[in-house]
Design a protein around this motif. Structure first.
Motif, PDB file in Angstrom:
ATOM      1  N   ASP A  69       0.927  -1.168   0.027  1.00 52.50           N
ATOM      2  CA  ASP A  69       0.034   0.042   0.172  1.00 52.50           C
ATOM      3  C   ASP A  69       0.955   1.282  -0.089  1.00 52.50           C
ATOM      4  O   ASP A  69       0.655   2.346  -0.521  1.00 52.50           O
ATOM      5  N   HIS A  70       2.003   1.338   0.693  1.00 56.90           N
ATOM      6  CA  HIS A  70       3.100   2.301   0.894  1.00 56.90           C
ATOM      7  C   HIS A  70       3.551   2.443  -0.656  1.00 56.90           C
ATOM      8  O   HIS A  70       3.673   3.776  -1.013  1.00 56.90           O
ATOM      9  N   LEU A  71       3.976   1.610  -1.386  1.00 55.80           N
ATOM     10  CA  LEU A  71       4.519   1.607  -2.523  1.00 55.80           C
ATOM     11  C   LEU A  71       3.624   2.157  -3.435  1.00 55.80           C
ATOM     12  O   LEU A  71       3.698   3.102  -4.378  1.00 55.80           O
ATOM     13  N   LYS A  72       2.110   1.709  -3.462  1.00 57.75           N
ATOM     14  CA  LYS A  72       1.263   2.206  -4.325  1.00 57.75           C
ATOM     15  C   LYS A  72       1.105   3.948  -4.257  1.00 57.75           C
ATOM     16  O   LYS A  72       0.912   4.557  -4.991  1.00 57.75           O
ATOM     17  N   SER A  73       1.237   4.105  -2.974  1.00 53.40           N
ATOM     18  CA  SER A  73       1.001   5.768  -2.648  1.00 53.40           C
ATOM     19  C   SER A  73       2.255   6.651  -2.990  1.00 53.40           C
ATOM     20  O   SER A  73       1.931   7.675  -3.392  1.00 53.40           O
ATOM     21  N   LEU A  74       3.239   5.753  -3.307  1.00 55.99           N
ATOM     22  CA  LEU A  74       4.453   6.744  -3.842  1.00 55.99           C
ATOM     23  C   LEU A  74       4.248   6.355  -5.502  1.00 55.99           C
ATOM     24  O   LEU A  74       5.225   6.903  -6.040  1.00 55.99           O
ATOM     25  N   GLY A  75       3.223   5.738  -6.199  1.00 60.99           N
ATOM     26  CA  GLY A  75       3.304   5.423  -7.375  1.00 60.99           C
ATOM     27  C   GLY A  75       4.212   4.610  -8.000  1.00 60.99           C
ATOM     28  O   GLY A  75       4.532   4.457  -9.261  1.00 60.99           O
ATOM     29  N   VAL A  76       4.740   3.539  -7.321  1.00 63.04           N
ATOM     30  CA  VAL A  76       5.354   2.369  -7.818  1.00 63.04           C
ATOM     31  C   VAL A  76       4.502   1.620  -8.498  1.00 63.04           C
ATOM     32  O   VAL A  76       3.337   1.298  -8.071  1.00 63.04           O
ATOM     33  N   HIS A  77       4.809   1.022  -9.741  1.00 62.66           N
ATOM     34  CA  HIS A  77       4.115   0.382 -10.693  1.00 62.66           C
ATOM     35  C   HIS A  77       4.226  -1.158 -10.440  1.00 62.66           C
ATOM     36  O   HIS A  77       2.976  -1.797 -10.586  1.00 62.66           O
ATOM     37  N   LEU A  78       5.464  -1.610 -10.112  1.00 61.37           N
ATOM     38  CA  LEU A  78       5.670  -3.218  -9.923  1.00 61.37           C
ATOM     39  C   LEU A  78       6.233  -3.730  -8.650  1.00 61.37           C
ATOM     40  O   LEU A  78       7.201  -2.830  -8.108  1.00 61.37           O
ATOM     41  N   ALA A  79       5.847  -4.745  -8.242  1.00 60.20           N
ATOM     42  CA  ALA A  79       6.679  -5.316  -6.839  1.00 60.20           C
ATOM     43  C   ALA A  79       6.988  -6.578  -7.300  1.00 60.20           C
ATOM     44  O   ALA A  79       6.355  -7.335  -7.655  1.00 60.20           O
ATOM     45  N   PHE A  80       8.207  -6.971  -6.934  1.00 59.80           N
ATOM     46  CA  PHE A  80       8.619  -8.453  -7.324  1.00 59.80           C
ATOM     47  C   PHE A  80       9.167  -9.000  -5.940  1.00 59.80           C
ATOM     48  O   PHE A  80       9.506  -8.175  -4.728  1.00 59.80           O
ATOM     49  N   THR A  81       9.247 -10.462  -5.925  1.00 59.41           N
ATOM     50  CA  THR A  81       9.886 -11.109  -4.604  1.00 59.41           C
ATOM     51  C   THR A  81      10.241 -12.241  -5.226  1.00 59.41           C
ATOM     52  O   THR A  81      10.104 -12.689  -6.405  1.00 59.41           O
ATOM     53  N   TYR A  82      11.136 -13.130  -4.415  1.00 66.12           N
ATOM     54  CA  TYR A  82      11.715 -14.349  -4.669  1.00 66.12           C
ATOM     55  C   TYR A  82      11.503 -15.076  -3.410  1.00 66.12           C
ATOM     56  O   TYR A  82      12.011 -14.904  -2.436  1.00 66.12           O
ATOM     57  N   GLY A  83      10.631 -16.119  -3.575  1.00 68.79           N
ATOM     58  CA  GLY A  83      10.403 -16.918  -2.329  1.00 68.79           C
ATOM     59  C   GLY A  83       9.209 -18.045  -2.727  1.00 68.79           C
ATOM     60  O   GLY A  83       8.769 -18.237  -3.727  1.00 68.79           O
ATOM     61  N   ASP A  84       8.745 -18.257  -1.706  1.00 67.87           N
ATOM     62  CA  ASP A  84       7.804 -19.578  -1.613  1.00 67.87           C
ATOM     63  C   ASP A  84       6.444 -19.036  -2.242  1.00 67.87           C
ATOM     64  O   ASP A  84       5.504 -18.259  -1.639  1.00 67.87           O
TER      65      ASP A  84
END
Length: 178
Positions: free
Chosen positions: A105-120
């Motif tokens: 939600d914080h990333l969205k509020s900053l205008g970030v478009h994409l989120a990635f991760t590496y895990g299960d």
């Protein structure tokens, strides 16, 4: 429980959290490796390229996550979630998922478009991440478990194929972490 952004005054408590959690779940050696990684991530990454989120209860940190900038070929604003730790005795209570949603939600509020991760995938898919092929977006380092490469578009759109390399912050640019 209180969720908030990481503050540098929590540095030692957060390092200790990661060391304890990964020592208990993996090994003492792995706990130290992750603690060193988190310390390096915090101290070497530009503030605008790092977002930490903490969960506190009874005055202490019980969970912490970090998102760091990921440069993708499309030029879209992107961050990668790594690492995640929740105190062993409160794992399975939803704290990690709440922290991740808070961070997204914080990333969205900053205008970030994409989120990635590496895990299960079974864990991270609960917070909107979906498996993504490296044919769509290449990971910054060689993946030991390709099924763990996950992403989500924070605006709900489709992630389109990107031709070219990705780059992560220096602390995460360690093949042994992938």
């Amino acid at each position: 429980m209180k969720l908030s952004l990481f503050d540098e005054s929590q540095f030692y408590e957060v390092i200790d959290l990661f060391k304890r959690v990964f020592s208990a779940s993996e090994s003492e050696e792995d706990g130290q490796v992750i603690a060193d990684f988190v310390s390096n991530l915090i101290t070497t990454t530009k503030p605008e390229d790092l977002i930490g989120c903490v969960a506190e209860d009874n005055g202490g940190v019980i969970g912490c996550i970090f998102f760091s900038r990921l440069t993708v070929p499309s030029g879209q604003e992107a961050f990668i979630l790594s690492p995640v730790a929740v105190l062993t005795n409160v794992q399975g209570t939803g704290i990690g998922q709440k922290l991740i949603r808070y961070g997204l939600d914080h990333l969205k509020s900053l205008g970030v478009h994409l989120a990635f991760t590496y895990g299960d995938p079974s864990y991270y898919c609960k917070t909107g991440f979906e498996p993504i092929s490296e044919n769509i977006v290449k990971a910054p380092c060689s993946l030991s478990q390709p099924m763990g490469w996950l992403a989500q578009a924070l605006n709900g759109s489709e992630i389109h194929t990107m031709v070219g390399e990705t780059a992560c912050v220096e602390a995460l640019n360690d093949p042994s972490l992938w």
